[in-house]
Motif scaffolding. Sequence first.
Motif: not given
Length: 720
Positions: A100-103, A159-163, A192-194
């Motif tokens: 997610i962070e890359t693409f 996307y910052y909150w997505i795990e 979501s991020k935990r």
Amino acid sequence: MKKASKRLLLTALMMGCSFGAAHDAFAEEAARTAAEAEESHSTAQESADSEYHLPDLTVLGDRKTFRGGMIERKSTTGILGEKDSLELPFSVTTVNQKAIETFSTPQSGVMDTLSLVPSVRASSSKSVHSVTIRGFQQNGYSMYINGIPGAMSSGNLPYYWIENATVVAGPNLGVNGTNISDTIGGSINFQSKRAQTKDNTDVRLSYNGGRSFEQGVDIGRRFGADKAFGLRVAANHIGGETVQEDKNLKQNNIFVNFDHQGKRSTTNLMLGYSRIKYEGGGDGFSVGNLTVLPKAPDARKSYTPSWLYHTYKDTWIILNHEQKLNDHVTAYINFGHHKFDYDKYYEGTPKLTSNDGDFTINAEYWPLGHTRIYFGTGLRGDFQTGDVKHEYIIGFDKNWVNRFSGGGDLWSGTGNLYRNNSWASVPLPDYQPPLQFKQQMTGYHLVDTMKFMDDRLQLTLGLHGHKSSYTRVGQKRQDSDATCPTFALSYKFTPEIMGYVSHSESFNAGTLVSGASYKNKGEVLPPAKTKQDELGVKIKKGDFVNTLSLFKIRKANTIDVMRPDGKYRLNDGEQENTGFEWAFTGKISKRLDLVGGMMYLDAKQSKTKDGANDGKAVGGTSKFSGTIGAVYHVDPAWSLIGRVSYLGRADIKNETLSVPASWKVDLGASYETKMGTTPVTLTLMCYNVTGKDYWIPVAGADSLQLSAPRSVSFAANFEI
């Protein structure tokens, strides 16, 4: 599509499979691999679970991933819980935070990452979340957050909150439970991020192209006895003019995730708030009676008045709880409350009216909003009868939706794609929309997976019943119900090869007509069933994983119909999508990670009124599409990033117009370093490197999106 283009795409895709020989990744991985040498060969080829055993708690760090580190081996599949994706008898892919962070892109956010899954094509704009799955369009209303249906926003969230994000291709009520909104082609669930065992404090600063900048923080902590409690806070702000002229985006988002993990129970509570303002109008085009499709114009320019805008806000409360009753039975409860409010909506969609690029705009004010509530509960367990193992689910759930909508015409004007356009502003009325309709949908789920022959042979039988009631203000209530069976059979030929066949069905309580260009917007089309048959094989060979599948999906055919007073969205006959998918992920050398796939899709109409459109292609669907994402590790610090996407030619307007095929290339690099003692990751990306302008067809409609222009982004992530 040109034959050379087809050969180039297929050759590149085949290379990803042909070079699947296993190699060790980096020097730092060598020590880990040696430590795992006593384990089985197949386990040694995958990333290990970062699992931390505490006296009363098990906290998972980075989940086990396939080689390449971008696709997770285990997928959280709705009411089925967490399963090994190589053992599931359907097509499922979970892209993790690294992918997610890359693409992800500033233009389409996380939806561009999901296009690494061959069944998914991103069709988002700067303001709207939208994808097609196996040729069927769906927006955020159809997507899930932490297993809660319809919880995602229609707006384009960051996307910052997505795990991670899990894509299940095909209708799948047996996997994700009841959803009022359409999930015909498949479902998407965002996790979501935990808080992880290791505390984190991350700060992100980025330039998103144009005059747009982003600032974000991500903080995670575990605390309490045995660190059983966790808190994760992710917040960000985006502001400034986008890469398109006169289009400004402002976002403020915060997501708070609280969890508790005990010996016999787990609880997760997510709270979220998002406020977004998008100035400059939408990004789509409708198509009138043309004989030739005009050439795509300059994607850097805007083709709607700068004074049009919309604002919307979302609030979420999502609760998940599991309670282990004994060693063989676990009870679960899921609750979700999502309030979506398009409180200001002044929009107009350009309609192409001539081969020379002339268009008209009919703007309107049409605020809308809805409140969605979901509750689901059930039992998940296992038992044994003789040599047969059973894993079962007994579940019940219910959805409530209240929708507010209304408005009127605002302004009309004309323009041209190839000249500078300007329009004088008009007064913008302040309008509170009335209640439009109420809808409830109740479902039950019975699923039994039987395992034979040391778990090599698995048979899944499911039954899903649904009842829906729809009440439009001033009209009589409409009731509908259906029973949808699920069948799946899988066989593991070897530890590395599994084949499966499945049949699944989904019940559509009635498709809501949305979109400013439709005269019957706000109406709900009659209920309908969707059926899918699928045959597939999953192969893990060394460091590479391949999934190949054949599928056929049948549903009510929903088309655009032009009448003297405007465009209507109506049902007419059936739509049949038949296709083939190939998905792959892994390493093809000790430095090169690869992920992607391709899809062939033949979407046809049948049983239409008087046979007028029988055999014709469904508007906006391409026969060939594919994406390859690659990360080349120059050394432990430097990585080169690349992605190539292809979308084949598509017909619209019942095959009277053709949208040309298109290629898109993204390139970039990341560098890991330290500033003092603070680890920093710097990422530079260029999207649409060639700068080509092109039309993007919208599946199932006679509409178009304009490509995003060439843009550059730069981000710095600090691990404080």
